[in-house]
Design an enzyme around this catalytic site. Structure first.
Site, PDB file in Angstrom:
ATOM      1  N   HIS A  56      22.722  24.364   1.579  1.00 46.40           N
ATOM      2  CA  HIS A  56      22.286  24.007   0.219  1.00 46.40           C
ATOM      3  C   HIS A  56      21.684  22.608   0.233  1.00 46.40           C
ATOM      4  O   HIS A  56      21.776  21.892   1.211  1.00 46.40           O
ATOM      5  CB  HIS A  56      23.412  24.161  -0.799  1.00 46.40           C
ATOM      6  CG  HIS A  56      24.560  23.198  -0.645  1.00 46.40           C
ATOM      7  ND1 HIS A  56      25.404  23.199   0.447  1.00 46.40           N
ATOM      8  CD2 HIS A  56      25.024  22.217  -1.469  1.00 46.40           C
ATOM      9  CE1 HIS A  56      26.327  22.266   0.284  1.00 46.40           C
ATOM     10  NE2 HIS A  56      26.108  21.648  -0.859  1.00 46.40           N
ATOM     11  N   HIS A  58      22.181  19.672  -1.287  1.00 41.82           N
ATOM     12  CA  HIS A  58      22.836  18.373  -1.512  1.00 41.82           C
ATOM     13  C   HIS A  58      22.633  17.416  -0.334  1.00 41.82           C
ATOM     14  O   HIS A  58      22.660  17.824   0.827  1.00 41.82           O
ATOM     15  CB  HIS A  58      24.332  18.558  -1.775  1.00 41.82           C
ATOM     16  CG  HIS A  58      24.613  19.094  -3.145  1.00 41.82           C
ATOM     17  ND1 HIS A  58      25.788  19.716  -3.466  1.00 41.82           N
ATOM     18  CD2 HIS A  58      23.859  19.081  -4.279  1.00 41.82           C
ATOM     19  CE1 HIS A  58      25.753  20.079  -4.754  1.00 41.82           C
ATOM     20  NE2 HIS A  58      24.584  19.709  -5.266  1.00 41.82           N
ATOM     21  N   ASP A  60      24.487  15.296   1.128  1.00 44.43           N
ATOM     22  CA  ASP A  60      25.516  15.207   2.173  1.00 44.43           C
ATOM     23  C   ASP A  60      25.466  16.408   3.127  1.00 44.43           C
ATOM     24  O   ASP A  60      26.311  16.524   4.019  1.00 44.43           O
ATOM     25  CB  ASP A  60      26.919  15.030   1.571  1.00 44.43           C
ATOM     26  CG  ASP A  60      27.380  16.207   0.749  1.00 44.43           C
ATOM     27  OD1 ASP A  60      26.611  16.667  -0.114  1.00 44.43           O
ATOM     28  OD2 ASP A  60      28.512  16.687   0.967  1.00 44.43           O
ATOM     29  N   HIS A  61      24.469  17.277   2.949  1.00 47.94           N
ATOM     30  CA  HIS A  61      24.255  18.404   3.871  1.00 47.94           C
ATOM     31  C   HIS A  61      22.852  18.385   4.481  1.00 47.94           C
ATOM     32  O   HIS A  61      22.550  19.190   5.352  1.00 47.94           O
ATOM     33  CB  HIS A  61      24.497  19.739   3.150  1.00 47.94           C
ATOM     34  CG  HIS A  61      25.914  19.862   2.668  1.00 47.94           C
ATOM     35  ND1 HIS A  61      26.857  20.646   3.295  1.00 47.94           N
ATOM     36  CD2 HIS A  61      26.562  19.235   1.651  1.00 47.94           C
ATOM     37  CE1 HIS A  61      28.022  20.512   2.667  1.00 47.94           C
ATOM     38  NE2 HIS A  61      27.870  19.658   1.674  1.00 47.94           N
ATOM     39  N   HIS A 114      27.882  26.797  -6.578  1.00 44.96           N
ATOM     40  CA  HIS A 114      27.952  25.344  -6.340  1.00 44.96           C
ATOM     41  C   HIS A 114      26.555  24.762  -6.591  1.00 44.96           C
ATOM     42  O   HIS A 114      26.392  23.812  -7.351  1.00 44.96           O
ATOM     43  CB  HIS A 114      28.426  25.097  -4.913  1.00 44.96           C
ATOM     44  CG  HIS A 114      28.453  23.660  -4.495  1.00 44.96           C
ATOM     45  ND1 HIS A 114      29.311  22.737  -5.047  1.00 44.96           N
ATOM     46  CD2 HIS A 114      27.722  22.989  -3.575  1.00 44.96           C
ATOM     47  CE1 HIS A 114      29.097  21.556  -4.475  1.00 44.96           C
ATOM     48  NE2 HIS A 114      28.137  21.679  -3.582  1.00 44.96           N
ATOM     49  N   ASP A 133      29.549  24.597   0.857  1.00 46.02           N
ATOM     50  CA  ASP A 133      30.443  24.130  -0.210  1.00 46.02           C
ATOM     51  C   ASP A 133      30.788  25.252  -1.181  1.00 46.02           C
ATOM     52  O   ASP A 133      31.035  25.004  -2.365  1.00 46.02           O
ATOM     53  CB  ASP A 133      29.804  22.962  -0.969  1.00 46.02           C
ATOM     54  CG  ASP A 133      29.804  21.674  -0.165  1.00 46.02           C
ATOM     55  OD1 ASP A 133      30.309  21.660   0.966  1.00 46.02           O
ATOM     56  OD2 ASP A 133      29.272  20.664  -0.690  1.00 46.02           O
ATOM     57  N   HIS A 171      33.567  20.564   4.015  1.00 47.37           N
ATOM     58  CA  HIS A 171      34.398  19.366   3.799  1.00 47.37           C
ATOM     59  C   HIS A 171      35.847  19.562   4.222  1.00 47.37           C
ATOM     60  O   HIS A 171      36.390  20.656   4.141  1.00 47.37           O
ATOM     61  CB  HIS A 171      34.403  18.982   2.308  1.00 47.37           C
ATOM     62  CG  HIS A 171      33.070  18.526   1.806  1.00 47.37           C
ATOM     63  ND1 HIS A 171      32.685  17.209   1.805  1.00 47.37           N
ATOM     64  CD2 HIS A 171      32.015  19.221   1.311  1.00 47.37           C
ATOM     65  CE1 HIS A 171      31.454  17.103   1.318  1.00 47.37           C
ATOM     66  NE2 HIS A 171      31.024  18.310   1.004  1.00 47.37           N
TER      67      HIS A 171
HETATM   68 FE    FE Z   1      29.043  18.756   0.199  1.00 48.61          FE
HETATM   69 ZN    ZN Z   2      27.433  20.280  -1.990  1.00 44.71          ZN
END
Ligand code: FE
Ligand code: ZN
Length: 255
Positions: A56, A58, A60-61, A114, A133, A171
């Protein structure tokens, strides 16, 4: 030949994971939270990066994609429904598509909720799932772009994978998830067993994933929203599962 995996921490509490086909040498990074830990993992394993499989959009990915692509000229595969929000994408995929990593084959499962276009990757031959996530061990992602009903349906798809499927999530949240889960089902034996196992892993400084779908199904409250006892204990007997799910998710947001 069986797929090999290498798991490592990234950022504050993200997981990075590599999958490797020993036959062809192909190696994929599932998401790319940041470039440096992925490069360190490649150095440690001696594997060469050929692909990045994104779950996805985001940051942080995805934040490491540009740098990794510049170094390795790897192919970037991303979810069709949010590819426009991800830089450097070569190929877009959705439900039912197959992605080859050398000789390994991953099947794409749409798991929105998400984010609106979130996908997961399942390798049937190796019973490996990379769920980003959407599903966490004893938890699930926040419903940010989708609806609770959408997220519940995504979780049911993952819950239906074979029992011995090992899943990798985005995570390390398991410990906090367990503390919350006990407030929903204080007497759940499967949850208690998982809590013991996780306490030992954490004490040993080890990651709590992968977990198996078979062990997760009876222990994770977010996968149990269609259990009559869970609904009843929340005062929601007779309601559709997604409404029970929405209530559990709301409580977790406030926890
Ligand atoms: Fe994440
Ligand atoms: Zn995420």
């Amino acid at each position: 030949m069986a797929a090999q995996t290498y798991l490592f921490p990234c950022l504050k509490d993200n997981f990075g994971v590599l999958i490797h086909d020993p036959e062809t040498g192909a190696t994929a990074s599932i998401d790319a939270p940041e470039a440096a830990p992925v490069e360190a993992a490649l150095k440690k394993t001696g594997w060469r990066l050929t692909d990045i499989l994104v779950t996805h959009h985001h940051a942080d990915h995805t934040a490491g994609i540009g740098e990794l692509k510049a170094h390795y000229k790897c192919r970037v595969v991303a979810p069709r429904h949010e590819a426009q929000r991800i830089a450097h994408v070569d190929e877009t995929v959705g439900e039912g598509d197959k992605v080859q990593v050398g000789g390994l084959e991953a099947r794409v499962i749409d798991t929105p909720g998400h984010t609106a276009g979130h996908i997961s990757y399942f390798l049937p031959a190796d019973k490996l799932a990379f769920v980003g996530d959407t599903l966490f061990s004893i938890g699930c992602g926040r419903v940010i772009e989708g609806t609770p009903e959408m997220m519940w349906n995504s979780l049911v798809k993952l819950r239906n994978l074979p029992d011995d499927t090992r899943f990798y999530c985005g995570h390390e949240y398991t410990d906090a998830n367990i503390r919350f889960a006990k407030t929903i089902e204080p007497h759940n034996q499967a949850l208690a067993a998982r809590a013991d196992e996780v306490a030992k892993l954490i004490a040993a400084g080890k990651p709590t994933i992968p977990a198996t779908i078979g062990a997760e199904r009876p222990a994770n409250p977010f996968l149990r929203a269609d259990d009559a006892e869970v609904a009843k204990s929340l005062g929601l007997a007779g309601n559709p599962a997604w409404k029970v799910f929405a209530e559990i998710r709301e409580r977790k947001n406030r926890f």
